[in-house]
Motif scaffolding. Structure first.
Motif, PDB file in Angstrom:
ATOM      1  N   SER A  83     -58.248  16.649  14.638  1.00 44.66           N
ATOM      2  CA  SER A  83     -58.881  17.585  15.178  1.00 44.66           C
ATOM      3  C   SER A  83     -59.341  16.944  16.548  1.00 44.66           C
ATOM      4  CB  SER A  83     -59.792  18.364  14.626  1.00 44.66           C
ATOM      5  OG  SER A  83     -60.960  17.734  14.199  1.00 44.66           O
ATOM      6  N   ASP A 114     -60.601  23.026  21.489  1.00 44.30           N
ATOM      7  CA  ASP A 114     -60.747  23.336  20.123  1.00 44.30           C
ATOM      8  C   ASP A 114     -59.339  22.985  19.481  1.00 44.30           C
ATOM      9  OD1 ASP A 114     -61.697  23.596  17.620  1.00 44.30           O
ATOM     10  OD2 ASP A 114     -62.370  25.538  18.029  1.00 44.30           O
ATOM     11  N   TRP A 152     -56.254  21.485  16.555  1.00 47.93           N
ATOM     12  CA  TRP A 152     -56.123  20.922  15.186  1.00 47.93           C
ATOM     13  C   TRP A 152     -54.815  20.709  14.872  1.00 47.93           C
ATOM     14  CZ3 TRP A 152     -58.779  25.317  15.946  1.00 47.93           C
ATOM     15  CH2 TRP A 152     -58.211  26.415  15.465  1.00 47.93           C
ATOM     16  N   TRP A 185     -53.825  21.050   7.740  1.00 49.75           N
ATOM     17  CA  TRP A 185     -55.051  20.833   8.465  1.00 49.75           C
ATOM     18  C   TRP A 185     -55.374  22.416   9.079  1.00 49.75           C
ATOM     19  CZ3 TRP A 185     -57.936  16.270   9.194  1.00 49.75           C
ATOM     20  CH2 TRP A 185     -59.076  16.208   9.656  1.00 49.75           C
ATOM     21  N   ARG A 193     -58.188  25.497  10.726  1.00 50.76           N
ATOM     22  CA  ARG A 193     -59.422  25.328  11.540  1.00 50.76           C
ATOM     23  C   ARG A 193     -60.596  24.984  11.003  1.00 50.76           C
ATOM     24  NH1 ARG A 193     -63.529  28.438  13.523  1.00 50.76           N
ATOM     25  NH2 ARG A 193     -63.755  28.585  15.740  1.00 50.76           N
ATOM     26  N   THR A 218     -60.953  22.864   8.102  1.00 44.82           N
ATOM     27  CA  THR A 218     -60.868  21.813   7.454  1.00 44.82           C
ATOM     28  C   THR A 218     -61.935  20.707   8.174  1.00 44.82           C
ATOM     29  OG1 THR A 218     -58.693  21.970   7.201  1.00 44.82           O
ATOM     30  CG2 THR A 218     -59.126  19.700   6.893  1.00 44.82           C
ATOM     31  N   ASN A 264     -65.910  18.356  11.631  1.00 48.23           N
ATOM     32  CA  ASN A 264     -64.463  18.196  12.423  1.00 48.23           C
ATOM     33  C   ASN A 264     -64.920  18.025  13.902  1.00 48.23           C
ATOM     34  OD1 ASN A 264     -65.072  20.800  13.137  1.00 48.23           O
ATOM     35  ND2 ASN A 264     -63.997  21.668  11.340  1.00 48.23           N
ATOM     36  N   ARG A 315     -64.826  19.995  16.354  1.00 50.06           N
ATOM     37  CA  ARG A 315     -65.241  21.002  16.975  1.00 50.06           C
ATOM     38  C   ARG A 315     -67.082  21.052  16.528  1.00 50.06           C
ATOM     39  NH1 ARG A 315     -64.113  24.385  13.410  1.00 50.06           N
ATOM     40  NH2 ARG A 315     -61.960  24.888  14.449  1.00 50.06           N
ATOM     41  N   SER A 371     -62.733   8.049  13.906  1.00 49.55           N
ATOM     42  CA  SER A 371     -63.461   9.126  14.543  1.00 49.55           C
ATOM     43  C   SER A 371     -64.235   8.755  15.687  1.00 49.55           C
ATOM     44  CB  SER A 371     -64.387   9.918  13.422  1.00 49.55           C
ATOM     45  OG  SER A 371     -65.357   9.053  12.965  1.00 49.55           O
ATOM     46  N   TYR A 409     -63.237  13.509  18.302  1.00 52.57           N
ATOM     47  CA  TYR A 409     -62.121  13.419  17.634  1.00 52.57           C
ATOM     48  C   TYR A 409     -62.342  12.895  16.123  1.00 52.57           C
ATOM     49  CZ  TYR A 409     -57.816  10.655  15.846  1.00 52.57           C
ATOM     50  OH  TYR A 409     -56.817  10.213  15.170  1.00 52.57           O
ATOM     51  N   MET A 413     -60.434  12.564  12.209  1.00 55.35           N
ATOM     52  CA  MET A 413     -58.977  12.559  11.458  1.00 55.35           C
ATOM     53  C   MET A 413     -59.037  12.009   9.873  1.00 55.35           C
ATOM     54  SD  MET A 413     -59.998   9.598  12.455  1.00 55.35           S
ATOM     55  CE  MET A 413     -60.446   8.318  10.954  1.00 55.35           C
TER      56      MET A 413
END
Length: 378
Positions: free
Chosen positions: A31, A43, A45, A57, A59, A61, A259, A261, A336, A350, A352
């Protein structure tokens, strides 16, 4: 083209393209988010939440973001300092008397935040379970002597920083760092980030996918040896983050789940002078504290040049993460990252599930950051 879900302002279309490329080449699921002036302009993903690629994945997650968690814990300390409940230049022992043992009576809160306290790991051998035992982890650090003169240089406190800063927060507020963060930060902001994950969220977690073990000689093997030398006690590995014990525990330097967001939503407060989306957590002066340089030079544990402010890495010649000077950042093991730009009032994040590289991120997150800045300058 890889399917990307979410929303993205047209101006930031390059971020969507960067995430799509990453998902096609290296990522399994990931994301990306960009907040500008406190509002989400990206926003996104995509990909899958599991290595077998059977679960998309979504929204909502979330994933363990490793040391990106440090920015959340540091923000809690900055909030308390801004409220006048915590003095960053004060000795830690003012709040945690037992910490004065073994010559640490002059170690300050700022030393903890800037990785200069001389306590990058535990000297006393500890079992992995000690990471989930707050008293065991913190009392061992309180009894330990610094490995170098505090304040003279940084040595990345990969796990210990969270327990050190977290215990100061607990002594000041009476609440654990996870509780304080949930009630005072994530709750008011409506951010889906957790330091200590409740069972009802387990079904949303994308397990981390460890990076392949390096073979032969080279930078990857050297990084692996550095990790083992400095951070091999207690014993742990990437797969540790996929255990129930890890999720439930509060590991404030490495155990946060969220995540892109939620990471960007929280840190946007710092980028915007202490207020975002109608919620004020700090004053403008309180935000500026993050930029007070505490150390600059070759980090004795990571072996690379870094500059640290109050809990965050600082933009500069060593780590040119932004064209704007008033920018701070940090990232997590395997990839990340979050960048907080106080000049542009922009936050880029970011996250992952597939880990690559070492402790300082890789091209995937940097690609997202570069695309966000390219949009700003267009």
């Amino acid at each position: 083209m890889t399917l990307i879900d979410g929303r993205c302002d047209d101006r930031f279309g390059g971020v969507r393209e960067a995430l799509a490329r990453s998902l096609e080449r290296d990522d399994v699921g990931a994301s990306a988010a960009v907040y500008l002036d406190g509002e989400a302009v990206v926003d996104l993903w995509g990909g899958h939440a599991d290595e077998a690629r059977t679960r998309p994945w979504e929204r909502d997650t979330i994933v363990n973001v490793w040391s990106t968690t440090k920015t959340m814990t540091a923000l809690c300390a900055l909030i308390l300092a801004d409220r006048g409940e915590l003095e960053l230049s004060a000795p830690v022992a003012r709040y945690w008397p037992e910490f004065a043992a073994a010559g640490k009576e002059r170690v300050t809160v700022a030393h903890l935040l800037s990785h200069t306290a001389g306590l990058p790991s535990w000297e006393k051998p500890l079992p992995t379970e000690a990471l989930y035992d707050w008293e065991a982890a913190t009392s061992a650090l309180a009894a330990q002597a610094p490995a170098w003169e505090p304040g003279t240089e940084s040595g990345y406190h990969a796990f210990t920083q969270g327990y050190l800063v977290g215990e100061v927060i607990r002594r000041v507020t009476g609440a654990s760092v996870g509780t304080f963060f949930a009630e005072q930060v994530a709750g008011p902001l409506g951010a889906d980030f957790h330091i200590g994950l409740a069972p009802e969220h387990d079904h949303r977690v994308a397990p981390v996918i460890p990076a392949p073990m390096p073979t032969g000689e080279g930078p990857a093997m050297a990084a692996a040896r550095t990790l083992l030398r400095h951070y091999g006690n207690p014993a742990f590995g990437p797969e540790t983050a996929n255990t129930t014990a890890w999720r439930r525990a509060e590991v404030p330097a490495a155990g946060g789940h969220g995540n892109a967001r939620s990471v960007a939503a929280v840190q946007s407060v710092l980028a915007c002078g202490g207020e975002a989306r109608g919620v004020r957590l700090l004053s403008e002066a309180g935000c500026e504290a993050v930029l007070r340089e505490q150390s600059r030079g070759r980090d004795r544990c990571l072996g690379v040049p870094l500059a640290f402010g109050m809990g965050y890495g600082l933009n500069g010649a060593e780590t040119p993460i932004s064209p704007n000077p008033r920018t701070c950042f940090w990232g997590g093991w395997g990839g990340s990252v979050v960048v907080v730009d106080l000049d542009a009032r922009m936050t880029v994040a970011y996250t992952m599930n597939r880990m690559l590289g070492g402790t300082l991120g890789d091209d995937r997150g940097i690609g997202i950051v570069l695309a966000a800045y390219a949009a700003l300058s267009s």
